[in-house]
Design a protein around this motif. Structure first.
Motif, PDB file in Angstrom:
ATOM      1  N   ARG A  15       0.833  -1.203   0.000  1.00 32.30           N
ATOM      2  CA  ARG A  15       0.000   0.000   0.000  1.00 32.30           C
ATOM      3  C   ARG A  15       0.868   1.254   0.000  1.00 32.30           C
ATOM      4  O   ARG A  15       0.561   2.233  -0.689  1.00 32.30           O
ATOM      5  N   ASP A  16       1.951   1.232   0.767  1.00 31.68           N
ATOM      6  CA  ASP A  16       2.859   2.381   0.800  1.00 31.68           C
ATOM      7  C   ASP A  16       3.456   2.642  -0.580  1.00 31.68           C
ATOM      8  O   ASP A  16       3.501   3.797  -1.034  1.00 31.68           O
ATOM      9  N   ALA A  17       3.882   1.578  -1.258  1.00 32.80           N
ATOM     10  CA  ALA A  17       4.480   1.742  -2.584  1.00 32.80           C
ATOM     11  C   ALA A  17       3.457   2.267  -3.585  1.00 32.80           C
ATOM     12  O   ALA A  17       3.728   3.211  -4.341  1.00 32.80           O
ATOM     13  N   VAL A  23      -1.281   9.072  -9.746  1.00 36.04           N
ATOM     14  CA  VAL A  23      -2.235   8.713 -10.800  1.00 36.04           C
ATOM     15  C   VAL A  23      -2.969   7.439 -10.406  1.00 36.04           C
ATOM     16  O   VAL A  23      -4.194   7.331 -10.545  1.00 36.04           O
ATOM     17  N   LEU A  24      -2.243   6.469  -9.902  1.00 40.81           N
ATOM     18  CA  LEU A  24      -2.854   5.203  -9.504  1.00 40.81           C
ATOM     19  C   LEU A  24      -3.897   5.411  -8.410  1.00 40.81           C
ATOM     20  O   LEU A  24      -5.009   4.869  -8.486  1.00 40.81           O
ATOM     21  N   THR A  25      -3.563   6.169  -7.389  1.00 33.05           N
ATOM     22  CA  THR A  25      -4.521   6.365  -6.302  1.00 33.05           C
ATOM     23  C   THR A  25      -5.743   7.131  -6.780  1.00 33.05           C
ATOM     24  O   THR A  25      -6.859   6.885  -6.309  1.00 33.05           O
ATOM     25  N   GLU A  26      -5.562   8.035  -7.743  1.00 28.25           N
ATOM     26  CA  GLU A  26      -6.704   8.757  -8.298  1.00 28.25           C
ATOM     27  C   GLU A  26      -7.592   7.814  -9.111  1.00 28.25           C
ATOM     28  O   GLU A  26      -8.823   7.850  -9.001  1.00 28.25           O
ATOM     29  N   VAL A  27      -6.974   6.968  -9.922  1.00 28.12           N
ATOM     30  CA  VAL A  27      -7.742   5.994 -10.703  1.00 28.12           C
ATOM     31  C   VAL A  27      -8.463   5.030  -9.771  1.00 28.12           C
ATOM     32  O   VAL A  27      -9.632   4.672  -9.998  1.00 28.12           O
ATOM     33  N   LEU A  28      -7.805   4.604  -8.732  1.00 30.73           N
ATOM     34  CA  LEU A  28      -8.402   3.688  -7.759  1.00 30.73           C
ATOM     35  C   LEU A  28      -9.641   4.320  -7.119  1.00 30.73           C
ATOM     36  O   LEU A  28     -10.707   3.690  -7.012  1.00 30.73           O
ATOM     37  N   PHE A  47       2.202  -3.796 -10.285  1.00 30.45           N
ATOM     38  CA  PHE A  47       3.548  -4.335 -10.048  1.00 30.45           C
ATOM     39  C   PHE A  47       4.630  -3.427 -10.598  1.00 30.45           C
ATOM     40  O   PHE A  47       5.738  -3.369 -10.066  1.00 30.45           O
ATOM     41  N   GLN A  48       4.331  -2.658 -11.643  1.00 32.64           N
ATOM     42  CA  GLN A  48       5.339  -1.736 -12.165  1.00 32.64           C
ATOM     43  C   GLN A  48       5.538  -0.533 -11.247  1.00 32.64           C
ATOM     44  O   GLN A  48       6.643   0.007 -11.156  1.00 32.64           O
ATOM     45  N   ASP A  56      13.995   3.002  -7.206  1.00 33.48           N
ATOM     46  CA  ASP A  56      14.169   4.452  -7.053  1.00 33.48           C
ATOM     47  C   ASP A  56      13.863   5.236  -8.334  1.00 33.48           C
ATOM     48  O   ASP A  56      14.504   6.256  -8.615  1.00 33.48           O
ATOM     49  N   ARG A  57      12.881   4.763  -9.090  1.00 35.34           N
ATOM     50  CA  ARG A  57      12.395   5.523 -10.238  1.00 35.34           C
ATOM     51  C   ARG A  57      11.158   6.314  -9.830  1.00 35.34           C
ATOM     52  O   ARG A  57      10.595   6.103  -8.753  1.00 35.34           O
ATOM     53  N   ALA A  58      10.735   7.201 -10.706  1.00 37.55           N
ATOM     54  CA  ALA A  58       9.466   7.892 -10.477  1.00 37.55           C
ATOM     55  C   ALA A  58       8.353   6.856 -10.439  1.00 37.55           C
ATOM     56  O   ALA A  58       8.355   5.914 -11.250  1.00 37.55           O
ATOM     57  N   PRO A  59       7.390   6.981  -9.526  1.00 35.38           N
ATOM     58  CA  PRO A  59       6.393   5.922  -9.327  1.00 35.38           C
ATOM     59  C   PRO A  59       5.631   5.506 -10.583  1.00 35.38           C
ATOM     60  O   PRO A  59       5.305   4.331 -10.745  1.00 35.38           O
TER      61      PRO A  59
END
Length: 204
Positions: A15-17, A23-28, A47-48, A56-59
């Motif tokens: 959940r932290d990751a 964008v993901l949390t908004e879509v969720l 998973f990506q 350590d890339r941009a989420p």
């Protein structure tokens, strides 16, 4: 190492990751408002995001789209699915990403033409997630009331996801589908360990 933590702590780490990808949390959140039966946000966007966090890339780096699955066997027509897709376009109109919506109750109607392998009719969205080409992909998340509780479906656990391991899942998708996906992923995330397709495996 996260993969060695107790499962509840792995879920907290997941959940932290995922929460780092705005964008993901908004879509969720917006997906929950659609009230689709048996829905999950699933596949690469999950998973990506973890891979990006671990390396350590941009989420949101390298994420092609956000897959939203649901399951409605009451109407298997394309018109019914398209009505959901068109309605959802308004919900996601200002989200800076492509949200791809599919009714998993219909997949058996078109899968063989696209991939060359017959697909039995799924009984649920979880059933569809179970058939992804790599076990690492078999992951789904949705929000449930009360309190927007996260429901996580991870039939193969989370260790491979956090350890950057891509493992084949020879239950449906053909070998060439797995290898094409794995090759594409490795070009963007060279840290991945891609396990070979088992030579004795025959999709059923």
């Amino acid at each position: 190492m996260i993969s060695q933590l107790p499962l509840d702590e792995q879920l907290d780490a997941l959940r932290d990751a995922l929460s780092r990808n705005e964008v993901l949390t908004e879509v969720l959140s917006r997906s929950a408002s659609l009230d689709l039966p048996g829905w999950y946000l699933t596949a690469g966007c999950l998973f990506q995001t973890v891979w990006n966090t671990v390396t350590d890339r941009a989420p949101g780096e390298g994420i092609k789209d956000y897959d939203l699955f649901y399951f409605d066997a009451t109407d298997l027509s394309w018109e019914a699915e398209d009505a959901v897709i068109q309605s959802a376009k308004q919900v996601f109109a200002d989200v800076p990403a492509e949200v791809e919506i599919r009714n998993e109750a219909r997949v058996h109607l078109w899968y063989e033409e696209k991939f060359g392998t017959p697909c039995p009719a799924y009984m649920s969205t979880e059933d569809a997630i179970d058939s992804f080409a790599a076990t690492t992909c078999c992951l789904g998340v949705r929000l449930e009331q009360p309190g927007d509780r996260w429901r996580v479906y991870a039939p193969h656990g989370l260790s491979d996801v956090f350890n950057l391991v891509v493992r084949p899942n020879p239950v449906l998708a053909p070998r060439h589908v797995y290898e094409a996906k794995a090759s594409r992923w490795r070009r963007h995330w060279p840290e991945l360990t891609v396990l070979p397709w088992p030579t004795a495996a025959t999709p059923t």
